[in-house]
Design a protein around this motif. Structure first.
Motif, PDB file in Angstrom:
ATOM      1  N   ALA A 153       4.354  -4.543  -0.981  1.00 33.09           N
ATOM      2  CA  ALA A 153       5.019  -3.324  -0.366  1.00 33.09           C
ATOM      3  C   ALA A 153       4.165  -2.007  -0.024  1.00 33.09           C
ATOM      4  O   ALA A 153       4.310  -1.560   0.764  1.00 33.09           O
ATOM      5  CB  ALA A 153       5.993  -2.747  -1.569  1.00 33.09           C
ATOM      6  N   ARG A 154       3.134  -1.905  -0.926  1.00 29.56           N
ATOM      7  CA  ARG A 154       2.210  -0.759  -0.585  1.00 29.56           C
ATOM      8  C   ARG A 154       1.550  -0.896   0.783  1.00 29.56           C
ATOM      9  O   ARG A 154       1.382  -0.098   1.713  1.00 29.56           O
ATOM     10  CB  ARG A 154       1.337  -0.468  -1.785  1.00 29.56           C
ATOM     11  CG  ARG A 154       1.696  -0.109  -3.166  1.00 29.56           C
ATOM     12  CD  ARG A 154       0.996   0.187  -4.064  1.00 29.56           C
ATOM     13  NE  ARG A 154       1.233   0.644  -5.131  1.00 29.56           N
ATOM     14  CZ  ARG A 154       1.349  -0.116  -6.426  1.00 29.56           C
ATOM     15  NH1 ARG A 154       0.974  -1.389  -6.247  1.00 29.56           N
ATOM     16  NH2 ARG A 154       2.044   0.372  -7.580  1.00 29.56           N
ATOM     17  N   ARG A 155       1.088  -2.294   0.904  1.00 38.97           N
ATOM     18  CA  ARG A 155       0.372  -2.599   2.247  1.00 38.97           C
ATOM     19  C   ARG A 155       1.187  -2.615   3.343  1.00 38.97           C
ATOM     20  O   ARG A 155       0.925  -1.915   4.563  1.00 38.97           O
ATOM     21  CB  ARG A 155      -0.317  -4.055   1.885  1.00 38.97           C
ATOM     22  CG  ARG A 155      -0.893  -4.353   3.481  1.00 38.97           C
ATOM     23  CD  ARG A 155      -1.989  -5.418   3.150  1.00 38.97           C
ATOM     24  NE  ARG A 155      -2.215  -6.374   4.330  1.00 38.97           N
ATOM     25  CZ  ARG A 155      -3.134  -7.271   4.391  1.00 38.97           C
ATOM     26  NH1 ARG A 155      -3.477  -7.767   3.325  1.00 38.97           N
ATOM     27  NH2 ARG A 155      -3.446  -7.988   5.531  1.00 38.97           N
ATOM     28  N   LEU A 156       2.574  -3.114   3.437  1.00 39.35           N
ATOM     29  CA  LEU A 156       3.567  -2.985   4.285  1.00 39.35           C
ATOM     30  C   LEU A 156       3.902  -1.715   4.500  1.00 39.35           C
ATOM     31  O   LEU A 156       4.329  -1.274   5.817  1.00 39.35           O
ATOM     32  CB  LEU A 156       4.808  -4.073   4.165  1.00 39.35           C
ATOM     33  CG  LEU A 156       4.550  -5.346   4.172  1.00 39.35           C
ATOM     34  CD1 LEU A 156       5.810  -6.053   3.662  1.00 39.35           C
ATOM     35  CD2 LEU A 156       4.180  -5.754   5.458  1.00 39.35           C
ATOM     36  N   ALA A 157       3.880  -0.804   3.646  1.00 36.72           N
ATOM     37  CA  ALA A 157       4.315   0.511   3.920  1.00 36.72           C
ATOM     38  C   ALA A 157       3.388   1.346   4.740  1.00 36.72           C
ATOM     39  O   ALA A 157       3.698   2.493   5.532  1.00 36.72           O
ATOM     40  CB  ALA A 157       4.579   1.408   2.379  1.00 36.72           C
ATOM     41  N   GLU A 158       1.996   0.742   4.962  1.00 38.41           N
ATOM     42  CA  GLU A 158       1.215   1.481   5.404  1.00 38.41           C
ATOM     43  C   GLU A 158       1.165   1.091   7.157  1.00 38.41           C
ATOM     44  O   GLU A 158       0.371   1.347   7.959  1.00 38.41           O
ATOM     45  CB  GLU A 158      -0.304   1.189   5.068  1.00 38.41           C
ATOM     46  CG  GLU A 158      -0.386   1.744   3.673  1.00 38.41           C
ATOM     47  CD  GLU A 158      -1.787   1.560   3.078  1.00 38.41           C
ATOM     48  OE1 GLU A 158      -2.504   0.559   3.660  1.00 38.41           O
ATOM     49  OE2 GLU A 158      -2.066   1.868   2.106  1.00 38.41           O
ATOM     50  N   THR A 159       2.055  -0.037   7.337  1.00 34.63           N
ATOM     51  CA  THR A 159       2.054  -0.677   8.764  1.00 34.63           C
ATOM     52  C   THR A 159       3.269   0.055   9.682  1.00 34.63           C
ATOM     53  O   THR A 159       4.363  -0.102   9.204  1.00 34.63           O
ATOM     54  CB  THR A 159       2.464  -2.064   8.541  1.00 34.63           C
ATOM     55  OG1 THR A 159       1.351  -2.624   7.717  1.00 34.63           O
ATOM     56  CG2 THR A 159       2.360  -2.785   9.795  1.00 34.63           C
ATOM     57  N   ASP A 160       2.870   0.758  10.661  1.00 31.24           N
ATOM     58  CA  ASP A 160       3.813   1.146  11.622  1.00 31.24           C
ATOM     59  C   ASP A 160       4.613   0.016  12.199  1.00 31.24           C
ATOM     60  O   ASP A 160       4.133  -0.983  12.470  1.00 31.24           O
ATOM     61  CB  ASP A 160       3.197   2.048  12.747  1.00 31.24           C
ATOM     62  CG  ASP A 160       2.531   3.229  12.346  1.00 31.24           C
ATOM     63  OD1 ASP A 160       2.833   3.844  11.270  1.00 31.24           O
ATOM     64  OD2 ASP A 160       1.555   3.751  12.998  1.00 31.24           O
ATOM     65  N   GLY A 161       5.917   0.418  12.223  1.00 29.44           N
ATOM     66  CA  GLY A 161       7.011  -0.719  12.765  1.00 29.44           C
ATOM     67  C   GLY A 161       7.655  -1.332  11.683  1.00 29.44           C
ATOM     68  O   GLY A 161       8.168  -2.247  11.856  1.00 29.44           O
ATOM     69  N   VAL A 162       7.235  -1.195  10.373  1.00 27.36           N
ATOM     70  CA  VAL A 162       7.644  -1.808   9.313  1.00 27.36           C
ATOM     71  C   VAL A 162       8.579  -0.872   8.374  1.00 27.36           C
ATOM     72  O   VAL A 162       7.792   0.171   7.957  1.00 27.36           O
ATOM     73  CB  VAL A 162       6.848  -2.787   8.604  1.00 27.36           C
ATOM     74  CG1 VAL A 162       7.400  -3.371   7.382  1.00 27.36           C
ATOM     75  CG2 VAL A 162       6.180  -3.818   9.328  1.00 27.36           C
ATOM     76  N   GLU A 163       9.849  -1.028   7.945  1.00 27.48           N
ATOM     77  CA  GLU A 163      10.570  -0.496   7.026  1.00 27.48           C
ATOM     78  C   GLU A 163      10.527  -1.173   5.720  1.00 27.48           C
ATOM     79  O   GLU A 163      11.149  -2.478   5.884  1.00 27.48           O
ATOM     80  CB  GLU A 163      12.008  -0.117   7.725  1.00 27.48           C
ATOM     81  CG  GLU A 163      12.837   0.677   6.493  1.00 27.48           C
ATOM     82  CD  GLU A 163      14.242   0.865   7.009  1.00 27.48           C
ATOM     83  OE1 GLU A 163      14.840   1.583   6.265  1.00 27.48           O
ATOM     84  OE2 GLU A 163      14.535   0.326   7.949  1.00 27.48           O
ATOM     85  N   THR A 164       9.859  -0.909   4.743  1.00 26.33           N
ATOM     86  CA  THR A 164       9.733  -1.639   3.461  1.00 26.33           C
ATOM     87  C   THR A 164      10.658  -1.141   2.464  1.00 26.33           C
ATOM     88  O   THR A 164      10.755  -0.100   2.140  1.00 26.33           O
ATOM     89  CB  THR A 164       8.249  -1.449   3.031  1.00 26.33           C
ATOM     90  OG1 THR A 164       7.550  -1.736   4.215  1.00 26.33           O
ATOM     91  CG2 THR A 164       7.935  -2.460   1.976  1.00 26.33           C
ATOM     92  N   LYS A 165      11.315  -2.292   1.859  1.00 25.71           N
ATOM     93  CA  LYS A 165      12.218  -1.834   0.742  1.00 25.71           C
ATOM     94  C   LYS A 165      12.240  -2.950  -0.550  1.00 25.71           C
ATOM     95  O   LYS A 165      11.730  -3.992  -0.287  1.00 25.71           O
ATOM     96  CB  LYS A 165      13.726  -2.330   1.357  1.00 25.71           C
ATOM     97  CG  LYS A 165      14.039  -1.420   2.465  1.00 25.71           C
ATOM     98  CD  LYS A 165      15.469  -1.637   2.765  1.00 25.71           C
ATOM     99  CE  LYS A 165      16.074  -1.176   4.089  1.00 25.71           C
ATOM    100  NZ  LYS A 165      16.401   0.518   3.560  1.00 25.71           N
ATOM    101  N   LEU A 166      11.588  -2.323  -1.577  1.00 27.70           N
ATOM    102  CA  LEU A 166      11.082  -3.064  -2.633  1.00 27.70           C
ATOM    103  C   LEU A 166      12.463  -3.319  -3.526  1.00 27.70           C
ATOM    104  O   LEU A 166      13.149  -2.367  -4.004  1.00 27.70           O
ATOM    105  CB  LEU A 166       9.938  -2.233  -3.319  1.00 27.70           C
ATOM    106  CG  LEU A 166       9.561  -2.873  -4.839  1.00 27.70           C
ATOM    107  CD1 LEU A 166       8.523  -4.104  -4.530  1.00 27.70           C
ATOM    108  CD2 LEU A 166       8.786  -1.895  -5.718  1.00 27.70           C
ATOM    109  N   VAL A 167      12.592  -4.588  -3.857  1.00 27.51           N
ATOM    110  CA  VAL A 167      13.724  -4.894  -4.918  1.00 27.51           C
ATOM    111  C   VAL A 167      13.171  -5.889  -6.002  1.00 27.51           C
ATOM    112  O   VAL A 167      12.239  -6.356  -6.158  1.00 27.51           O
ATOM    113  CB  VAL A 167      14.800  -5.532  -4.002  1.00 27.51           C
ATOM    114  CG1 VAL A 167      15.289  -4.776  -2.739  1.00 27.51           C
ATOM    115  CG2 VAL A 167      14.479  -7.015  -3.623  1.00 27.51           C
TER     116      VAL A 167
END
Length: 287
Positions: free
Chosen positions: A161-175
């Motif tokens: 999640a932390r890595r994806l959160a740094e990627t423009d174009g990705v809305e990240t949701k941790l569950v």
């Protein structure tokens, strides 16, 4: 160095199996730092040290396969001197490492090609190949909502999640893992890595099996991605790892036992596609 690397590999629980295989291959080069009276003595030492590295993590098929290949190719090499054997070993190791790295990259690119421009995805645990695929698809103009399971008890999904959160174009949701079924109906597909596939069974981080079964019940396709070297036809028996109980619960377990397997087994029938560097495979075609 081999003993230290074997001990380190045994504890590399947050790394992909490909990364473990590469580290072991590089460590095997250190055998060449010693002196040997004959080519035969050198080759026997190489095999002994390779066996020690393989035993350090018996669950990783890529480690098993790359080490066996290195030893086999060196053994088949006709060299007159120890120096020539050492040089050939270094060349073979470099070739194997390059192929592993290229295999990860090619598998990620192939998966990226399968993703639509706008999709909602769900992924489990921490797979560098899955991450690379999503990042590649974003570079090509895609935009994604990605649900990430925490992957308890080691919480490797948080790293994803932390890595994806740094990627423009990705809305990240941790569950949390147990909430995956609540969000699967929103998803276009599930993406998971692979430790290996043996006898029509995907061995991957624990939690993959219930996720795949729930996705199948929800009609959401599951894609497993990894190097083709992780599809094993023979000569390898998967051994699960059982982690420390303290990862699950820190206080003493009075009157009960704590089970903490690192991996689970998912029948390939629950997968929609298997994506490797060489092909997109229909699981029904596997023997």
């Amino acid at each position: 160095m081999i003993d230290e690397t074997a001990e380190e590999i045994a504890g590399m629980q947050t790394h992909s199996s490909s990364e473990v295989a590469i580290k072991a291959a590089r460590a095997l080069k250190s055998v060449a730092d010693r002196e040997f009276p004959s080519v035969g003595d050198y080759k026997r030492s190489l095999e002994r040290n390779s066996n020690a590295l393989r035993r350090a993590n018996p669950s990783h098929a890529s480690l098993h396969n790359t080490q066996r290949e290195i030893v086999r190719r060196v053994d088949e090499t006709d060299t007159d001197t120890v120096g020539e054997a050492k040089q050939r070993t270094a060349e073979i190791i470099d070739e194997v490492i390059e192929r592993v790295e290229q295999g990860k990259s090619a598998a990620a690119s192939r998966l990226a090609d399968l993703l639509g421009d706008r999709e909602t995805l769900l992924t489990h645990d921490y797979s560098t190949t899955v991450l690379s695929a999503i990042e590649t698809a974003v570079e090509d103009g895609g935009e994604y909502t990605v649900y990430v399971t925490e992957s308890r008890p080691r919480y490797l999904g948080r790293k994803t999640a932390r890595r994806l959160a740094e990627t423009d174009g990705v809305e990240t949701k941790l569950v949390v893992d147990s909430a995956a079924g609540s969000y699967l109906p929103e998803c276009d597909r599930v993406l998971v890595g692979m430790t290996c596939i043996v006898d029509r069974t995907l061995h991957n981080r624990v939690g993959t099996y219930p996720l795949a079964a729930t996705a199948a019940d929800s009609g959401v396709p599951v894609l497993s991605v990894g190097s083709g070297a992780k599809l094993i036809e023979g000569g390898f028996r998967f051994e699960n790892e059982h982690r420390a109980a303290s990862e699950v619960m820190r206080e003493p377990a009075d009157g009960f036992e704590i089970e903490n397997p690192a991996y689970d087994a998912t029948p390939v029938e629950l997968l929609d596609r298997i994506v490797t560097d060489k092909a997109v495979i229909d699981p029904a075609s596997l023997g």
